[in-house]
Design an enzyme around this catalytic site. Sequence first.
Site, PDB file in Angstrom:
ATOM      1  N   LYS A 113       0.860  -1.191   0.000  1.00 61.30           N
ATOM      2  CA  LYS A 113       0.000   0.000   0.000  1.00 61.30           C
ATOM      3  C   LYS A 113       0.890   1.234   0.000  1.00 61.30           C
ATOM      4  CE  LYS A 113      -2.333   1.509   3.803  1.00 61.30           C
ATOM      5  NZ  LYS A 113      -1.759   2.861   3.938  1.00 61.30           N
ATOM      6  N   GLU A 115       0.595   5.805  -0.094  1.00 57.47           N
ATOM      7  CA  GLU A 115      -0.282   6.964   0.072  1.00 57.47           C
ATOM      8  C   GLU A 115      -0.132   7.934  -1.103  1.00 57.47           C
ATOM      9  OE1 GLU A 115       0.373   8.777   3.907  1.00 57.47           O
ATOM     10  OE2 GLU A 115      -0.055   6.907   4.979  1.00 57.47           O
ATOM     11  N   GLU A 182      -9.383   7.437   3.762  1.00 64.69           N
ATOM     12  CA  GLU A 182      -9.251   7.726   5.198  1.00 64.69           C
ATOM     13  C   GLU A 182      -9.788   9.122   5.510  1.00 64.69           C
ATOM     14  OE1 GLU A 182      -5.469   6.856   7.027  1.00 64.69           O
ATOM     15  OE2 GLU A 182      -6.080   7.825   8.906  1.00 64.69           O
TER      16      GLU A 182
HETATM   17  O1  KIV Z   1      -0.962   2.435   8.667  1.00 69.97           O
HETATM   18  C1  KIV Z   1      -2.170   2.211   8.800  1.00 69.97           C
HETATM   19  O2  KIV Z   1      -2.631   1.614   9.784  1.00 69.97           O
HETATM   20  C2  KIV Z   1      -3.055   2.690   7.750  1.00 69.97           C
HETATM   21  C3  KIV Z   1      -4.526   2.568   7.979  1.00 69.97           C
HETATM   22  C4  KIV Z   1      -4.960   3.625   8.912  1.00 69.97           C
HETATM   23  C5  KIV Z   1      -5.288   2.585   6.724  1.00 69.97           C
HETATM   24  O3  KIV Z   1      -2.604   3.181   6.761  1.00 69.97           O
END
Ligand code: KIV
Length: 282
Positions: A113, A115, A182
């Site tokens: 993932k 951002e 988010e």
């Molecule tokens: O790092 C994390 O826990 C996240 C979530 C809040 C989506 O990115």
Amino acid sequence: MRVTIRDLKRMKRDGEKIPMITAYDYTSACLVEEAGIPLILVGDSLGQVMLGHDSTVPVTMDDMVHHTKTVVRGTRKAHIVGDLPFLSYHTSAFDAMRNAGRLLKEGGAQSVKLEGGQSQAATVSRIVESGIPVMGHIGLTPQSVNQLGGYRVQGKSLKAALQLMEDARALEEAGAYAIVLECVPAPLAKMISERVAVPTIGIGAGADCDGQVQVFHDLLGLYQDFVPKHARRYANLGDAVIQATSDYISDVRAGQFPSDKESYTLGRKVLDALTDHSTSPV
Ligand code: KIV
């Protein structure tokens, strides 16, 4: 066989909600897997809840690889998403691919993932082209806390809302298989979820996202420093830990722990011989 990105896309098509939770270590991973969670995020939120930093900014690739490995060891079925930490994918396409690759090759995750929306679309598409599935993350992006000026709800003005829609579209086009939303107003999250074919996973983004993600420690009442508005406490394990530890302290001080039940015994013959030996003059 672990849950795949195809399964997650199918769940959206079938209207089946996708529950996701963070985990950062072997024991918690075993527990959430036992509960049947299909999707686990080894989030860089470990910076706060595991490492005691005041943001995710200091988290390193080595931190992420280390924690991802432990979660993978504790699971067999859940799909594990490894979070790319701050500045691990911004400096160059080479760094982005190498670091995403580390989370799969060394960490054992099935996807990563990162951002950012439109501004990260080219990076997403490079990583996806190399065979690594990418989950996007827009709205409140905690790695940019210094730029955003705090942890605030995003997309409240028309301009900001349109930008988030554009970000989601750009991520989908770049090949992201899912998108975390988010701290996005619920009606906007609903519109985005209806407009993209890939699953949206909300955190503070209302009930109309295709899935929901929560931080393990928030859900279980383990992190006492701060409870976000969007978190629901399903247990108060923090209070239970404090009570259990304080009972233990009292028992040790009162000589009530350990009891015979918690001690190991010695055979009669050895004990007698040992007693004779220790009482005979040298
Ligand atoms: O790092 C994390 O826990 C996240 C979530 C809040 C989506 O990115």
